[in-house]
Design an enzyme around this catalytic site. Structure first.
Site, PDB file in Angstrom:
ATOM      1  N   GLY A  11       0.801  -1.222   0.000  1.00 46.78           N
ATOM      2  CA  GLY A  11       0.000   0.000   0.000  1.00 46.78           C
ATOM      3  C   GLY A  11       0.831   1.268   0.000  1.00 46.78           C
ATOM      4  O   GLY A  11       2.066   1.230  -0.038  1.00 46.78           O
ATOM      5  N   GLN A  12       0.104   2.428   0.073  1.00 47.61           N
ATOM      6  CA  GLN A  12       0.797   3.725  -0.013  1.00 47.61           C
ATOM      7  C   GLN A  12       1.811   3.885   1.122  1.00 47.61           C
ATOM      8  O   GLN A  12       2.948   4.316   0.879  1.00 47.61           O
ATOM      9  CB  GLN A  12      -0.248   4.861   0.076  1.00 47.61           C
ATOM     10  CG  GLN A  12       0.337   6.245  -0.091  1.00 47.61           C
ATOM     11  CD  GLN A  12      -0.629   7.366   0.262  1.00 47.61           C
ATOM     12  OE1 GLN A  12      -1.461   7.209   1.156  1.00 47.61           O
ATOM     13  NE2 GLN A  12      -0.506   8.491  -0.410  1.00 47.61           N
ATOM     14  N   TYR A 157     -15.353   3.816   6.808  1.00 48.87           N
ATOM     15  CA  TYR A 157     -13.908   3.885   7.060  1.00 48.87           C
ATOM     16  C   TYR A 157     -13.640   4.602   8.383  1.00 48.87           C
ATOM     17  O   TYR A 157     -12.909   4.105   9.234  1.00 48.87           O
ATOM     18  CB  TYR A 157     -13.243   4.639   5.910  1.00 48.87           C
ATOM     19  CG  TYR A 157     -11.793   4.981   6.082  1.00 48.87           C
ATOM     20  CD1 TYR A 157     -11.381   6.299   6.249  1.00 48.87           C
ATOM     21  CD2 TYR A 157     -10.806   3.996   6.052  1.00 48.87           C
ATOM     22  CE1 TYR A 157     -10.041   6.631   6.379  1.00 48.87           C
ATOM     23  CE2 TYR A 157      -9.459   4.325   6.174  1.00 48.87           C
ATOM     24  CZ  TYR A 157      -9.095   5.653   6.340  1.00 48.87           C
ATOM     25  OH  TYR A 157      -7.755   5.972   6.478  1.00 48.87           O
TER      26      TYR A 157
HETATM   27  C1  VAH Z   1      -8.341   8.633   2.719  1.00 45.56           C
HETATM   28  N1  VAH Z   1      -5.940   8.917   2.526  1.00 45.56           N
HETATM   29  O1  VAH Z   1      -8.470   9.620   1.988  1.00 45.56           O
HETATM   30  C2  VAH Z   1      -6.992   8.424   3.414  1.00 45.56           C
HETATM   31  C3  VAH Z   1      -6.904   9.186   4.712  1.00 45.56           C
HETATM   32  C4  VAH Z   1      -7.380  11.322   5.912  1.00 45.56           C
HETATM   33  C5  VAH Z   1      -7.598  10.525   4.677  1.00 45.56           C
HETATM   34  O2  VAH Z   1      -7.344   8.433   5.784  1.00 45.56           O
HETATM   35  O3  VAH Z   1      -9.223   7.816   2.899  1.00 45.56           O
END
Ligand code: VAH
Length: 338
Positions: A11-12, A157
């Protein structure tokens, strides 16, 4: 010396963290784990892992395990096989992609974490786990968001990240597991393509500024979000893991940030290097996600507890990003600058 396991290794964050850890500790002591072998390895010599379990194409000392973090037995097997003492558990679905498959997002992000915490308790391992500013929601103060405040995430998320923070805090308080966490802002890097995040508009913009000279941004021009360049994110992660446990006052997850900028400010900064770059703004569903997140973060607790301080601001990041992308993008990217 016990070894280090990095889940989400492709991953990133994972791809750069694995490189940094292998440079410090040696390939043999850092095990990558993900759903498939790193593309560079499969490109080199596709096929099953070599007899000693190493992904083809990588050096014989760079062990890699193909597994799903929802498979507890596979995690346990890797931990025993490599005598793992530290786990960087990065495997996760991100905000935008996560909204398309919320059930899978909960399954991967929470059940995967609980397997790692249970195994950490069993094998006395230290754990790092990434949270996110996605734990904040529409009723959170948007400016200088405090370490302790209203947390009502509006994405699956964000729900998994807040739930995971509470799980980490519980395992530390109830079982003494040394699990540490950072609420990363948007992360920007040149090493991997965007992976389904909302803040990935920023990564897309750098790539397209060089590839095509123009970009249609999926958030509004005035959308301001907390961000961090990947070298600072890796540095913060390793500094937190090295900190003296007695200095840590936060065991859900630390606020950290390096800068905040709007999508329009990013386009302007890129144009200082690529005057011909044009950017238009056509918000899509990801605008709702971005609007629920803070604009600026108060990370004073991290600065007090373990001396957090970033190295890169928007100007320094932009110069470094473009320098590195010019090296990796195809030759025709150079034509945009002339
Ligand atoms: C996202 N890069 O955009 C992630 C991160 C704060 C954003 O958690 O889902």
């Amino acid at each position: 010396m016990s070894s280090i396991l990095v889940t989400g290794a492709n991953g990133q964050i994972g791809s750069e963290l694995v490189d940094t850890l292998r440079a410090r500790h040696g390939d043999a002591h850092v095990i990558g784990l993900d759903l498939r072998r790193p593309s560079s390895d499969t490109a080199a010599t596709p096929g099953p892992p070599s007899a000693n379990g190493h992904a083809p194409g990588s050096s014989d000392d760079a062990p890699f395990v193909v597994a799903d973090v929802r498979d507890r037995d596979a995690l346990a097997s890797a931990i025993k096989r490599y005598d793992v003492g530290t786990v960087y558990h990065l495997a996760s679905l991100l905000s935008a992609n996560g909204e398309k498959v919320p059930d899978r997002t909960w399954d991967v992000n929470i059940n995967g974490l609980k397997h790692v915490l249970d195994l950490a308790r069993e094998h006395e391992m230290q754990v790092f786990w990434p949270s996110s500013i996605a734990v904040f929601g529409p009723s959170t103060p948007r400016e200088n968001t405090p370490q302790n405040t209203v947390l009502n995430p509006s994405t699956m998320y964000g729900v998994t990240k807040r739930s995971g923070e509470l799980l980490c805090q519980y395992y530390h308080q109830r079982y003494g597991v040394d699990v540490r966490s950072l609420r990363y802002p948007g992360l920007i890097s040149y090493a991997t393509l965007p992976g389904g995040g909302t803040t990935d508009y920023a990564v897309d913009m750098y790539y397209e500024a060089l590839r095509s000279g123009s970009y249609t941004c999926f958030v509004r021009e005035d959308t301001r979000l907390p961000m961090m360049y990947m070298p600072d994110a890796i540095g913060a992660t390793l500094d937190l893991m090295r900190a003296d446990a007695s200095d840590l006052t936060v065991r859900d997850s630390y606020n950290v940030t390096a800068m905040s900028f709007s999508a329009g400010e990013l386009a302007d900064t890129i144009r200082e290097h690529l005057p011909a770059f044009s950017c238009s703004f056509e918000p899509d569903s990801r605008q709702d996600i971005a609007d629920a997140w803070p604009a600026t973060i108060d990370d004073s607790t991290a600065r007090q507890d373990w001396n957090w301080t970033p190295d890169y601001d928007l100007e320094a990041m932009t110069a470094d990003m473009l320098d590195h992308l010019r090296e990796t993008l195809p030759e025709d990217a150079e034509s945009i600058e002339r």
